[in-house]
Design a protein around this motif. Structure first.
Motif, PDB file in Angstrom:
ATOM      1  N   VAL A 115       0.706  -1.319   0.070  1.00 38.99           N
ATOM      2  CA  VAL A 115       0.041   0.154  -0.114  1.00 38.99           C
ATOM      3  C   VAL A 115       0.906   1.400  -0.094  1.00 38.99           C
ATOM      4  N   MET A 116       2.126   1.170   0.302  1.00 43.10           N
ATOM      5  CA  MET A 116       3.002   2.295   0.500  1.00 43.10           C
ATOM      6  C   MET A 116       4.549   1.755   0.614  1.00 43.10           C
ATOM      7  N   ILE A 117       5.079   2.923  -0.344  1.00 39.59           N
ATOM      8  CA  ILE A 117       6.709   2.619  -0.111  1.00 39.59           C
ATOM      9  C   ILE A 117       7.253   3.867   0.293  1.00 39.59           C
ATOM     10  N   MET A 118       8.012   3.548   1.292  1.00 36.52           N
ATOM     11  CA  MET A 118       8.971   4.635   2.153  1.00 36.52           C
ATOM     12  C   MET A 118      10.214   4.431   1.483  1.00 36.52           C
ATOM     13  N   LEU A 119      10.415   5.592   0.507  1.00 35.46           N
ATOM     14  CA  LEU A 119      11.734   5.750  -0.039  1.00 35.46           C
ATOM     15  C   LEU A 119      12.573   6.741   0.816  1.00 35.46           C
ATOM     16  N   LEU A 120      13.880   6.195   1.633  1.00 29.53           N
ATOM     17  CA  LEU A 120      14.345   6.976   2.307  1.00 29.53           C
ATOM     18  C   LEU A 120      15.645   7.404   1.586  1.00 29.53           C
ATOM     19  N   VAL A 121      15.970   8.757   1.756  1.00 30.83           N
ATOM     20  CA  VAL A 121      16.825   9.620   1.234  1.00 30.83           C
ATOM     21  C   VAL A 121      17.568  10.401   2.258  1.00 30.83           C
ATOM     22  N   ASP A 122      19.055  10.349   2.228  1.00 36.35           N
ATOM     23  CA  ASP A 122      19.750  10.667   3.033  1.00 36.35           C
ATOM     24  C   ASP A 122      19.932  12.427   3.055  1.00 36.35           C
ATOM     25  N   GLY A 123      19.122  12.844   4.194  1.00 34.21           N
ATOM     26  CA  GLY A 123      18.699  14.336   4.339  1.00 34.21           C
ATOM     27  C   GLY A 123      20.213  15.243   4.182  1.00 34.21           C
ATOM     28  N   GLU A 124      21.170  14.655   4.793  1.00 28.12           N
ATOM     29  CA  GLU A 124      22.469  15.360   4.872  1.00 28.12           C
ATOM     30  C   GLU A 124      23.022  15.717   3.415  1.00 28.12           C
ATOM     31  N   ILE A 125      23.125  14.487   2.627  1.00 24.33           N
ATOM     32  CA  ILE A 125      23.753  14.850   1.268  1.00 24.33           C
ATOM     33  C   ILE A 125      22.641  15.089   0.155  1.00 24.33           C
ATOM     34  N   GLY A 126      21.369  14.837   0.448  1.00 23.84           N
ATOM     35  CA  GLY A 126      20.267  14.912  -0.684  1.00 23.84           C
ATOM     36  C   GLY A 126      20.320  13.725  -1.543  1.00 23.84           C
ATOM     37  N   PRO A 127      19.211  13.566  -2.439  1.00 25.10           N
ATOM     38  CA  PRO A 127      19.012  12.422  -3.267  1.00 25.10           C
ATOM     39  C   PRO A 127      20.317  12.212  -4.280  1.00 25.10           C
ATOM     40  N   THR A 128      20.727  11.074  -4.290  1.00 27.50           N
ATOM     41  CA  THR A 128      21.715  10.593  -5.081  1.00 27.50           C
ATOM     42  C   THR A 128      21.188  10.221  -6.454  1.00 27.50           C
ATOM     43  N   LYS A 129      21.905  10.021  -7.547  1.00 23.48           N
ATOM     44  CA  LYS A 129      21.396   9.516  -8.729  1.00 23.48           C
ATOM     45  C   LYS A 129      20.519   8.168  -8.566  1.00 23.48           C
ATOM     46  N   LEU A 130      21.073   7.436  -7.851  1.00 24.58           N
ATOM     47  CA  LEU A 130      20.276   6.000  -7.853  1.00 24.58           C
ATOM     48  C   LEU A 130      18.967   6.285  -7.027  1.00 24.58           C
ATOM     49  N   ASP A 131      18.970   7.430  -5.951  1.00 24.02           N
ATOM     50  CA  ASP A 131      17.580   7.674  -5.332  1.00 24.02           C
ATOM     51  C   ASP A 131      16.556   8.182  -6.482  1.00 24.02           C
ATOM     52  N   LEU A 132      17.046   9.155  -7.243  1.00 23.91           N
ATOM     53  CA  LEU A 132      16.238   9.637  -8.438  1.00 23.91           C
ATOM     54  C   LEU A 132      15.744   8.617  -9.411  1.00 23.91           C
ATOM     55  N   GLN A 133      16.741   7.641  -9.841  1.00 26.91           N
ATOM     56  CA  GLN A 133      16.421   6.591 -10.602  1.00 26.91           C
ATOM     57  C   GLN A 133      15.365   5.877 -10.141  1.00 26.91           C
ATOM     58  N   MET A 134      15.243   5.343  -8.746  1.00 28.52           N
ATOM     59  CA  MET A 134      14.249   4.605  -7.887  1.00 28.52           C
ATOM     60  C   MET A 134      13.240   5.403  -8.068  1.00 28.52           C
ATOM     61  N   LEU A 135      12.932   6.839  -7.684  1.00 21.95           N
ATOM     62  CA  LEU A 135      11.829   7.696  -7.634  1.00 21.95           C
ATOM     63  C   LEU A 135      11.256   7.353  -9.152  1.00 21.95           C
ATOM     64  N   GLY A 136      11.921   7.861 -10.059  1.00 27.82           N
ATOM     65  CA  GLY A 136      11.527   7.881 -11.251  1.00 27.82           C
ATOM     66  C   GLY A 136      10.722   6.617 -11.872  1.00 27.82           C
ATOM     67  N   TRP A 137      11.660   5.400 -11.588  1.00 26.30           N
ATOM     68  CA  TRP A 137      10.971   4.032 -11.697  1.00 26.30           C
ATOM     69  C   TRP A 137       9.644   3.741 -11.065  1.00 26.30           C
ATOM     70  N   MET A 138       9.599   4.377  -9.907  1.00 21.84           N
ATOM     71  CA  MET A 138       8.285   4.214  -9.066  1.00 21.84           C
ATOM     72  C   MET A 138       7.049   5.013  -9.560  1.00 21.84           C
ATOM     73  N   ARG A 139       7.422   6.232 -10.133  1.00 20.40           N
ATOM     74  CA  ARG A 139       6.364   7.128 -10.726  1.00 20.40           C
ATOM     75  C   ARG A 139       5.850   6.347 -11.974  1.00 20.40           C
ATOM     76  N   GLU A 140       6.832   6.008 -12.775  1.00 21.74           N
ATOM     77  CA  GLU A 140       6.575   5.437 -14.114  1.00 21.74           C
ATOM     78  C   GLU A 140       5.573   4.293 -13.957  1.00 21.74           C
ATOM     79  N   LEU A 141       5.691   3.281 -12.995  1.00 24.58           N
ATOM     80  CA  LEU A 141       4.553   2.299 -12.627  1.00 24.58           C
ATOM     81  C   LEU A 141       3.505   2.651 -11.650  1.00 24.58           C
ATOM     82  N   ALA A 142       3.497   3.955 -11.406  1.00 20.56           N
ATOM     83  CA  ALA A 142       2.517   4.381 -10.475  1.00 20.56           C
ATOM     84  C   ALA A 142       2.333   3.740  -9.281  1.00 20.56           C
TER      85      ALA A 142
END
Length: 203
Positions: A115-142
């Motif tokens: 029902v929900m995916i908690m995508l954890l991102v390091d607040g100290e350094i910000g989202p990495t390329k891998l984080d943004l790829q994962m985020l984009g993939w999840m959005r693509e699949l809704a």
């Protein structure tokens, strides 16, 4: 103040096919050193860890299933939390790491109870390329997801608001859409407990 989550470890599985039927699930995803295990332990408020914390990233190598607030009368499961292996750097053999992509993707794409995916991102350094790829993939699949920024305490107070705006913008979100937490300082943990219960319809 939100009551700590009652998390009880159920089992570890190599893929979604080996997970038992559940009512509803919230998954915890993120890079290997983003602090997933520390956050899960903070949600329980217990001194004894329910999720193993290691100084070496990548020790979570299976899908780890936890019961959330089981019925106090008979222990019936009402919802579960799934800790996924961290993606990115991990001090484990490449042949093991290579199985994580299909394991994580297979679970997230095909698990009907999710029902929900908690995508954890390091607040100290910000989202990495891998984080943004994962985020984009999840959005693509809704896929239903929420961005959780960890290590709030590591960000200097003088730049905290700026960092919050920058992190949200990088994730194509509004600042209020990102949940900021610190497992070490117990910041935002109450809010996240409430959200987990809301997502699992635990009331």
């Amino acid at each position: 103040m939100a009551n700590p989550l009652d998390l009880r470890f159920l089992l570890s599985a190599p893929d979604a096919d080996h997970l038992p039927p559940t009512v509803a699930e919230v998954a915890v995803a993120g890079r290997s050193n983003v602090g997933k295990s520390s956050l899960i332990n903070a949600l329980t408020g217990r001194r004894k860890d329910v999720a193993k914390v290691s100084k070496t990233p990548g020790r979570t190598q299976l899908l780890n299933l936890f019961d959330v607030d089981p019925d106090t009368r008979d222990g019936t499961s009402r919802g579960t939390l799934v800790d996924l292996p961290g993606y990115g750097y991990a001090a484990v053999p490449g042949r093991i790491r290579a199985t994580w992509g299909p394991m994580i993707e297979g679970y997230l794409e095909n698990r009907e109870q999710l029902v929900m995916i908690m995508l954890l991102v390091d607040g100290e350094i910000g989202p990495t390329k891998l984080d943004l790829q994962m985020l984009g993939w999840m959005r693509e699949l809704a896929l239903p997801h929420s961005v959780i920024a960890t290590k709030h305490d590591k960000v200097k107070a003088s730049v905290r608001e700026k960092r919050k705006r920058e992190l949200a913008e990088a994730c194509q979100l509004q600042p209020g859409d990102v949940v900021w937490v610190s497992a070490a300082k117990n910041i935002g943990i109450d809010r996240l407990r409430d959200l987990v219960r809301l997502w699992l319809s635990l009331g």
